[in-house]
Design an enzyme around this catalytic site. Sequence first.
Site, PDB file in Angstrom:
ATOM      1  N   PRO A 263       0.850  -1.198   0.000  1.00 46.92           N
ATOM      2  CA  PRO A 263       0.000   0.000   0.000  1.00 46.92           C
ATOM      3  C   PRO A 263       0.880   1.239   0.000  1.00 46.92           C
ATOM      4  CG  PRO A 263      -0.030  -1.072   2.163  1.00 46.92           C
ATOM      5  CD  PRO A 263       0.744  -1.965   1.255  1.00 46.92           C
ATOM      6  N   THR A 265       1.160   5.369  -0.277  1.00 53.92           N
ATOM      7  CA  THR A 265       0.440   6.633  -0.168  1.00 53.92           C
ATOM      8  C   THR A 265       0.689   7.492  -1.397  1.00 53.92           C
ATOM      9  OG1 THR A 265       0.687   6.543   2.228  1.00 53.92           O
ATOM     10  CG2 THR A 265       0.099   8.663   1.279  1.00 53.92           C
ATOM     11  N   GLN A 317      -6.087  -0.765   3.473  1.00 53.33           N
ATOM     12  CA  GLN A 317      -5.278  -0.568   4.671  1.00 53.33           C
ATOM     13  C   GLN A 317      -5.839   0.566   5.517  1.00 53.33           C
ATOM     14  OE1 GLN A 317      -1.199   1.235   4.840  1.00 53.33           O
ATOM     15  NE2 GLN A 317      -0.592  -0.838   5.417  1.00 53.33           N
ATOM     16  N   CYS A 348       3.471   3.210   9.918  1.00 53.28           N
ATOM     17  CA  CYS A 348       3.544   4.504   9.239  1.00 53.28           C
ATOM     18  C   CYS A 348       4.453   5.464  10.021  1.00 53.28           C
ATOM     19  CB  CYS A 348       2.154   5.112   9.101  1.00 53.28           C
ATOM     20  SG  CYS A 348       2.170   6.748   8.320  1.00 53.28           S
ATOM     21  N   LYS A 388       0.514  -4.747   9.342  1.00 51.43           N
ATOM     22  CA  LYS A 388       1.805  -4.394   8.716  1.00 51.43           C
ATOM     23  C   LYS A 388       2.576  -3.506   9.680  1.00 51.43           C
ATOM     24  CE  LYS A 388       3.861  -2.679   4.412  1.00 51.43           C
ATOM     25  NZ  LYS A 388       4.722  -1.578   4.852  1.00 51.43           N
ATOM     26  N   GLY A 451      10.987  -4.946   1.829  1.00 49.13           N
ATOM     27  CA  GLY A 451      12.120  -4.041   1.882  1.00 49.13           C
ATOM     28  C   GLY A 451      13.217  -4.329   0.876  1.00 49.13           C
ATOM     29  N   ASP A 452      13.529  -3.336   0.011  1.00 51.53           N
ATOM     30  CA  ASP A 452      14.728  -3.328  -0.839  1.00 51.53           C
ATOM     31  C   ASP A 452      14.761  -4.400  -1.917  1.00 51.53           C
ATOM     32  OD1 ASP A 452      15.471  -1.239   0.735  1.00 51.53           O
ATOM     33  OD2 ASP A 452      17.086  -2.278   1.783  1.00 51.53           O
TER      34      ASP A 452
END
Length: 604
Positions: A263, A265, A317, A348, A388, A451-452
């Site tokens: 998700p 933003t 979410q 967040c 999450k 991540g990454d």
Amino acid sequence: MEPGICYIKEEYLVPEIKNNAAHKDPVEHDNKRKSVEDNATENGKPKKYQKTNKKERKRGQNKNRPVFKQDSSLFLCHSLMNGPDLEKCAHANCRYVHDLTAYLNSKPEDLGVKCPVFDAIGFCTRGVTCRFAKAHLDANGRNIKSPHYDENKARTSMNGITSELQVRLRKREYDFTRSKQLVSQADKLRDEKKKKGEVNDSENPVGGTVVEDKTTTEAIVKAVDPPNTEKPIGAVVDDAETDGRDIAQKPPVDFVEKLILSPLTTVGNLPFRRICKEFGADITCGEMACAVPLVKGLTQEWALTKRHASEDVFGVQLCGNNPNIIAQAAQLLQETASIDYIDLNIGCPIELIYQHGGGSALMRRTNILETIVRSCSAMSPKIPFTVKMRTGVYADKSVAHELMPLVEEWGAAAVTLHGRSREQRYMKSANWQYIEECAAKVKHIPVIGNGDILNFEDYIEKREQAPHVSSVMIGRGALIKPWIFKEIKEQKPWNPTSMQRFDILRRYVNYGLEHWGSDMKGVENTRRFLLEWQSFMYRYIPYELLANPPQQINQRPQKFRGRDEMETLMSSPNSTDWVRLSEMLLGPVPAGFEFVPKHKANAY
């Protein structure tokens, strides 16, 4: 690997870089520049020690960026959308334009001879205001429908809020009894555990011994919904016809061995998700939606719940700080929207949300978090509730390994771990060793690593590092190269030409016009979101240009030129070049237009 240089083949370096063999790391250069600025003196004192009334600017977002807004008084009244003399305006004080001739005389030239919306569904609701209006106006200037137009099939997106539901929410007439009962029951269960000494009632209880809870979400559901002992009335369904299956029971979402789009933003909007689905994303999730605006019926927040027909597994979410409001939002979505799962954001890092106790602050408010997860997980067996999170709030104090088993115990259907803390934002590499350590502690639900991941080599490496991880979630990697899902599934790099990449942008624009509208407002909305996406996508470096492939997500490239002008333009870090790209697809920008990206996407 920490931020460094992404080396480019010598033949593609710009001359000044090519002749400088000892090219320096841009990050090191930035640090030196900051050191010079800090040590600069004014009136005999270093600037960094001088008093200032200005607050330190928060990192991560360009909050003071200029946002272009059109004058709504120049918009045509809806009564004239489909042409002259079709219906009269019912509002005595309507502020929009009612002189159709004057409006058409002031309207800019059409952007093309074909309307993407009309071609896609056979009817353009923007009528004469469409920037491609001539494609669907008759000789009398009236909007037409294609002979093949099917109103039932024309709706390719779902969800959003109806006017009837909006009125009920604003008048507080919606029945939230069930969510209130579930929250009350979850609180009651927690109080009982507290009396038994099983709960540390501090604001930050993570760190103690986890006591196995024998009470499951089924107990909460039974307390709120007692078993129905009445005999059923009505037709009987033969088990032989359904193979013994409950035809009303929706199968749960399978989160194992899937490629999940994170998700995102602002940039994770419906047109972008359509692009990712075309390249092989298995599961998609809408942008983070705040629970309070959803419960209040605000149209802008409900727009984040919209789902395209191609999104076969789709979630929403939620973000919030109050168990009652989050439970109400979850109940509202389950009862009124077409969704497959609900995700709770407790990672967040946005300052405003954190200061109000939401997002990553919930990782420190485990009393509140327990109530939220227990109540929302018990809401419906058909729609899983997932969580999450990040590794923790602080870089030197990870708590996810203690929190994830608790989240599993409280009833979550899956948990996603982003391998960085709130404090780290995106400035450090994701810690996949820690993700594996946490995943090994979770026994019965899928763990999704995040991540990454920018290429299929990263995917293979991360899966080898974390064998207990069930699936991976991809965020920035999909923004930089949305075809990453295709690469992972085919286990080989895909090297699109500049024109293939431009065609992706064209498809995105067409989807945007279909989603936001093809009138002036819709065109500029599409342009703005296209530019926001380009602030990430420019970071892609064509495979053939790399000296040491594959590209790493946290490396800054040497200054280079592409194999053609389009490729060079697409790789430019200058926002004025992004605007030029948008003008190739959406025509010239309006007078006074400026663009500054919302996110500081060039922070490696």
